[in-house]
Design a protein around this motif. Sequence first.
Motif, PDB file in Angstrom:
ATOM      1  N   ASP A 104       0.828  -1.208   0.000  1.00 51.92           N
ATOM      2  CA  ASP A 104       0.000   0.000   0.000  1.00 51.92           C
ATOM      3  C   ASP A 104       0.865   1.261   0.000  1.00 51.92           C
ATOM      4  N   ALA A 105       1.945   1.231   0.761  1.00 51.58           N
ATOM      5  CA  ALA A 105       2.861   2.376   0.788  1.00 51.58           C
ATOM      6  C   ALA A 105       3.543   2.548  -0.566  1.00 51.58           C
ATOM      7  N   ALA A 108       1.077   4.174  -2.836  1.00 49.58           N
ATOM      8  CA  ALA A 108       0.919   5.583  -2.457  1.00 49.58           C
ATOM      9  C   ALA A 108       2.085   6.418  -3.006  1.00 49.58           C
ATOM     10  N   GLU A 109       3.292   5.891  -2.917  1.00 48.93           N
ATOM     11  CA  GLU A 109       4.458   6.610  -3.465  1.00 48.93           C
ATOM     12  C   GLU A 109       4.359   6.739  -4.977  1.00 48.93           C
ATOM     13  N   ARG A 111       1.633   6.804  -6.712  1.00 52.86           N
ATOM     14  CA  ARG A 111       0.570   7.769  -6.996  1.00 52.86           C
ATOM     15  C   ARG A 111       1.097   9.202  -6.864  1.00 52.86           C
ATOM     16  N   THR A 112       1.862   9.457  -5.831  1.00 60.37           N
ATOM     17  CA  THR A 112       2.444  10.791  -5.638  1.00 60.37           C
ATOM     18  C   THR A 112       3.360  11.146  -6.808  1.00 60.37           C
ATOM     19  N   GLU A 115       1.250  11.859  -9.867  1.00 55.22           N
ATOM     20  CA  GLU A 115       0.598  13.168  -9.790  1.00 55.22           C
ATOM     21  C   GLU A 115       1.569  14.267 -10.226  1.00 55.22           C
TER      22      GLU A 115
END
Length: 150
Positions: A104-105, A108-109, A111-112, A115
């Motif tokens: 999950d982490a 998340a990384e 995704r950042t 973006e």
Amino acid sequence: MLRTAGATVGLAAAGALSACDLFGGDDPPPAPDPLAPLLADARDLAARHEAAAAAHPALADRLTPIAQAHRAHEAELVRVTRVSPSPSASGATSPPPQIPADADAAVAELRTAEEAGHKLAQEACLAAPAERAALLGSIAAARATHLEVL
């Protein structure tokens, strides 16, 4: 009279040649292509997705197509910018990106990073000349879909 005319032509030719920088003047190197940051970002994002897919095999089905899209964008940006291919294509290797142990982490990384990459692609598209806008719009749109997948 012919000697004088010949000397005048010779001096004019030498002046013209030196103006063309044939004799090794100090012209500055060409400016880097404005798409170089987007190319570097495509390489980085592809490497991040590939490393995350390797570290978390359960995510490979989701991340591999995104990595492949970034590699395709990289190849097209290399073609358009005439920047040299990635170091990995020439045999040199760089250390793989650090991927969190938690899946999950890791997502998340990614995704950042996506973006930030999406914003970079949008800005490049808006600033690009018309002949590059279609490519950059396509890259920006693809990065938007990557965010949805993540």
